[in-house]
Motif scaffolding. Structure first.
Motif, PDB file in Angstrom:
ATOM      1  N   ASP A   7       0.808  -1.214   0.000  1.00 21.95           N
ATOM      2  CA  ASP A   7       0.000   0.000   0.000  1.00 21.95           C
ATOM      3  C   ASP A   7       0.846   1.271   0.000  1.00 21.95           C
ATOM      4  N   ALA A   8       2.178   1.125   0.023  1.00 20.48           N
ATOM      5  CA  ALA A   8       3.034   2.317   0.017  1.00 20.48           C
ATOM      6  C   ALA A   8       3.733   2.508  -1.322  1.00 20.48           C
ATOM      7  N   THR A  10       3.965   2.275  -5.869  1.00 20.55           N
ATOM      8  CA  THR A  10       3.338   2.374  -7.183  1.00 20.55           C
ATOM      9  C   THR A  10       4.034   1.407  -8.130  1.00 20.55           C
ATOM     10  N   GLY A  88       1.868   9.490 -13.831  1.00 17.75           N
ATOM     11  CA  GLY A  88       0.567   9.711 -13.214  1.00 17.75           C
ATOM     12  C   GLY A  88      -0.590   9.630 -14.174  1.00 17.75           C
ATOM     13  N   SER A 175       4.618  12.453  -7.453  1.00 15.56           N
ATOM     14  CA  SER A 175       3.235  12.953  -7.399  1.00 15.56           C
ATOM     15  C   SER A 175       2.205  11.840  -7.545  1.00 15.56           C
ATOM     16  N   GLU A 177       0.198   8.632  -6.536  1.00 14.85           N
ATOM     17  CA  GLU A 177      -0.211   7.948  -5.302  1.00 14.85           C
ATOM     18  C   GLU A 177      -0.623   6.511  -5.596  1.00 14.85           C
ATOM     19  N   PRO A 178      -0.432   5.596  -4.630  1.00 13.64           N
ATOM     20  CA  PRO A 178      -0.817   4.198  -4.848  1.00 13.64           C
ATOM     21  C   PRO A 178      -2.280   4.013  -5.243  1.00 13.64           C
ATOM     22  N   ASP A 180      -4.029   5.943  -7.099  1.00 11.28           N
ATOM     23  CA  ASP A 180      -4.334   6.509  -8.416  1.00 11.28           C
ATOM     24  C   ASP A 180      -4.521   5.400  -9.452  1.00 11.28           C
ATOM     25  N   SER A 200      -5.951   0.370 -10.092  1.00 15.82           N
ATOM     26  CA  SER A 200      -5.022   1.280  -9.418  1.00 15.82           C
ATOM     27  C   SER A 200      -3.618   0.693  -9.296  1.00 15.82           C
TER      28      SER A 200
END
Length: 605
Positions: A7-8, A10, A88, A175, A177-178, A180, A200
């Protein structure tokens, strides 16, 4: 390599971890002619992706925007795909097997500010298929064309921006986030209109973090990629999982060259759809039929021995020492030569994207190459796999760590876990229909055995209900034909009818090799499928299958088509799943006549 909490992180975090752990080891290989390969390292991979990410931001792509890719699976696809996610944006790969008119419709719906295309030929085809100009910025993965950036030019833009502002890469990459969205999958639409599912970064990372817990893969392993990159199996298992475990990936130049590439690459891990395993089996059967009586007897005795050992292992029973000694001899004389077709180093063979027939799985288990059938959905990730230490033929295996599965009241398989998608793109009602109270409703009817293995028995939408109320699951019956080299495709029909009928397509090469077929060699398909020897062999096959079925499941009438189901006719998805409703629609008169007694052959006669 152990990773931080899912969860931390990408998708780019996975690439960073790989480049840190194995910076100078080869990551990706592409063909360089004459069975030669050129590679890029994990460090070079990371550098290219970051240049593309910053380049995309520099030409105006904003976080959360969709960027499309129209390309076959290749090294440059991987770079572009991860570059999109790392900046992103949301990566949307198109199915290249669809007509370009469908590509244009998808692009119109997505309105991507940037579209990556494989080469100038694809770009020209897209522009030609569009009734009005497509308003986007084109980037060519290979080649050059007026009005389009090349991939190298985009990377150069990224490098210049990074040179001007050394803090820009960290700002762009940091920028994201997991939670996203990372990927927009276009579903293949086997049971209805295609939908687009958002997944995600966190769901993808959670999925590939399950890999090291259930596979032995590591930086010493390698594989070869040839599946369509728009499909979740290719994207997760062959593109993103290698980041997590450090596995090198080679890129095939096409299915025609794959047999030789397998011998050259000698992969230790291979993911293929059932159609590939079926073709390989058919080729082996065809070669054995051409051998003399002694060679045939040796093969089938060895196969029987291998099957018995595999059966005992699947049932958790001991294998006697004398049987193992005989198996070693059989392996040396017969099975090893078969496995060498795949390079001879394969540690894990996986089947996905469609159900694998049990008999086919039994064959590969018998020759010492058990196929680990898995299970996944666009909407839920890869969520089940046969364990390394005990494969069960006919099963999709056990739920992966962190996945909870159960059966709904009607037998439908539902599950929940960290791999679930975020929802369908601009389709909240469709999302609510499949994702309820945190549980994903798969549409598959399933069973669990006492050891926790899951067996898919059919699709809710595909169940045939006979006029007497009996339920028939087409997939179970159709799967019995997968061991027959002559049969290419089968589709059962008979909903609300007094009996079951079938449409069949044939492997014409096998048909022409049948005894007595010399006069029909090279003739049109319609003449080959109607030839006497072919008609008699199909009749024998249908009878053989019917003997394995309950009376209400047996095929009473059937018709042999003179062509395969096809993507062009709308009958197959890009992943070769049959669109049942379209097949029936395209052959409506034949199907109707099968139940009026005016068409087809008698399956019981």
């Amino acid at each position: 390599m152990a990773g931080p909490a899912s969860d931390a992180r990408t998708v780019h975090s996975l690439l960073e971890e790989a480049a840190r752990a194995w910076p100078e080891q080869p990551a990706l290989y592409e063909a360089a002619g004459s069975r030669q390969w050129k590679s890029i390292t994990w460090r070079q991979y990371k550098t290219a992706v970051e240049e593309i990410a910053v380049g995309l931001r520099s030409i105006g792509v904003r976080a959360g925007e969709i960027v499309a890719i129209d390309s076959e699976t290749r090294l440059e696809f991987y770079l572009a795909d991860l570059g999109i996610m790392s900046c992103g944006a949301i990566a949307a790969a198109l199915y290249t097997s669809y007509p370009y008119t469908e590509h244009v419709k998808t692009l119109a719906a997505l309105e991507p500010p940037v579209v990556f295309v494989e080469n100038p030929k694809v770009l020209a085809a897209l522009e030609s298929a569009a009734e009005t100009p497509i308003r986007t910025r084109w980037v060519l993965l290979t080649g050059e064309a007026d009005g389009a950036l090349t991939l190298e030019q985009l990377r150069a833009i990224g490098r210049e921006a990074m040179s001007a502002d050394p803090g820009l890469p960290a700002a762009v990459l940091g920028s994201v986030e997991p939670g996203d969205p990372a990927i927009l999958y276009l579903t293949s639409g086997a049971t209805g209109d295609p939908k687009m599912g958002l997944v995600s970064h966190a769901a993808i990372v959670a999925n590939v973090d399950m890999g090291p817990k259930v596979t032995p893969l590591g930086p010493g392993d390698c594989s070869i990629a040839f599946l369509p990159s728009a499909h979740i199996t290719q994207r997760v298992a062959m593109e993103i999982l290698p980041l997590r475990v450090g596995m090198a990936v080679y890129f095939s130049e096409g299915l025609a060259r794959l047999p030789q590439e397998l011998k050259s690459v000698r992969p230790t891990f291979l993911v293929a759809p059932p159609r590939v395993w079926e073709r390989m089996y058919s080729n082996i059967r065809g070669e054995i039929r051409k051998r003399g009586p002694l060679a045939q007897r040796v093969f089938y005795v060895a196969l029987g021995l291998g099957a018995e050992v595999a059966r005992r292992r699947q049932e958790g029973r001991d294998v006697p020492a004398w049987m193992l000694r005989l198996l070693r001899s059989a392996d040396r004389l017969v099975f090893q030569k078969i496995r060498e077709r795949l390079g001879g180093r394969l540690r894990m063979a996986v089947s996905g994207a469609a159900p694998l027939g049990k008999d086919l799985a039994d064959f590969y288990a018998a020759i010492g190459m058990p196929i680990h059938e898995g299970y996944g959905l666009t909407e839920g990730g890869i969520v089940a796999l046969n364990p390394m230490d005990r494969v069960k033929s006919g099963s999709i295996g056990k739920p992966l760590p962190g996945i909870e599965m159960r059966l709904a009241a009607d037998g439908e398989l539902i599950f929940r876990g960290p791999t679930l998608f975020s929802g369908y793109y601009r389709a909240p009602e469709a999302t609510a229909a499949i994702l309820r109270d945190g549980w994903l409703h798969t549409g598959d009817i399933a069973e669990f055995d006492a050891d926790g293995y899951v067996y898919i028995t059919g699709r809710k939408k595909e169940v045939l209900v006979a006029s007497n109320g009996k339920k028939i699951y087409p997939a179970a019956v159709e799967g019995l034909f997968k061991m027959e080299p002559l049969i290419n495709q089968v589709l059962l029909v008979g909903d609300r009818q007094p009996y079951v009928a079938a449409l069949l397509t044939l492997n014409l090469a096998v048909a022409e090799d049948l005894k007595g077929m010399d006069p029909w060699r090279g003739k049109p398909a319609a003449e080959v499928v109607a030839a006497g020897p072919v008609v008699e062999e199909v009749k024998r096959i249908v009878k053989r299958v019917n003997r394995q079925l309950a009376p209400f499941e047996q095929i009473r009438r059937y018709h042999v088509l003179d062509r395969d189901f096809s993507i062009e006719a709308g009958e197959l998805t890009p992943t070769m799943k049959v669109r049942r409703a379209r097949v029936v629609e395209n052959h409506r008169k034949i199907v109707s006549d099968l139940f009026l007694g005016r068409e087809g052959s008698d399956g019981l006669g």
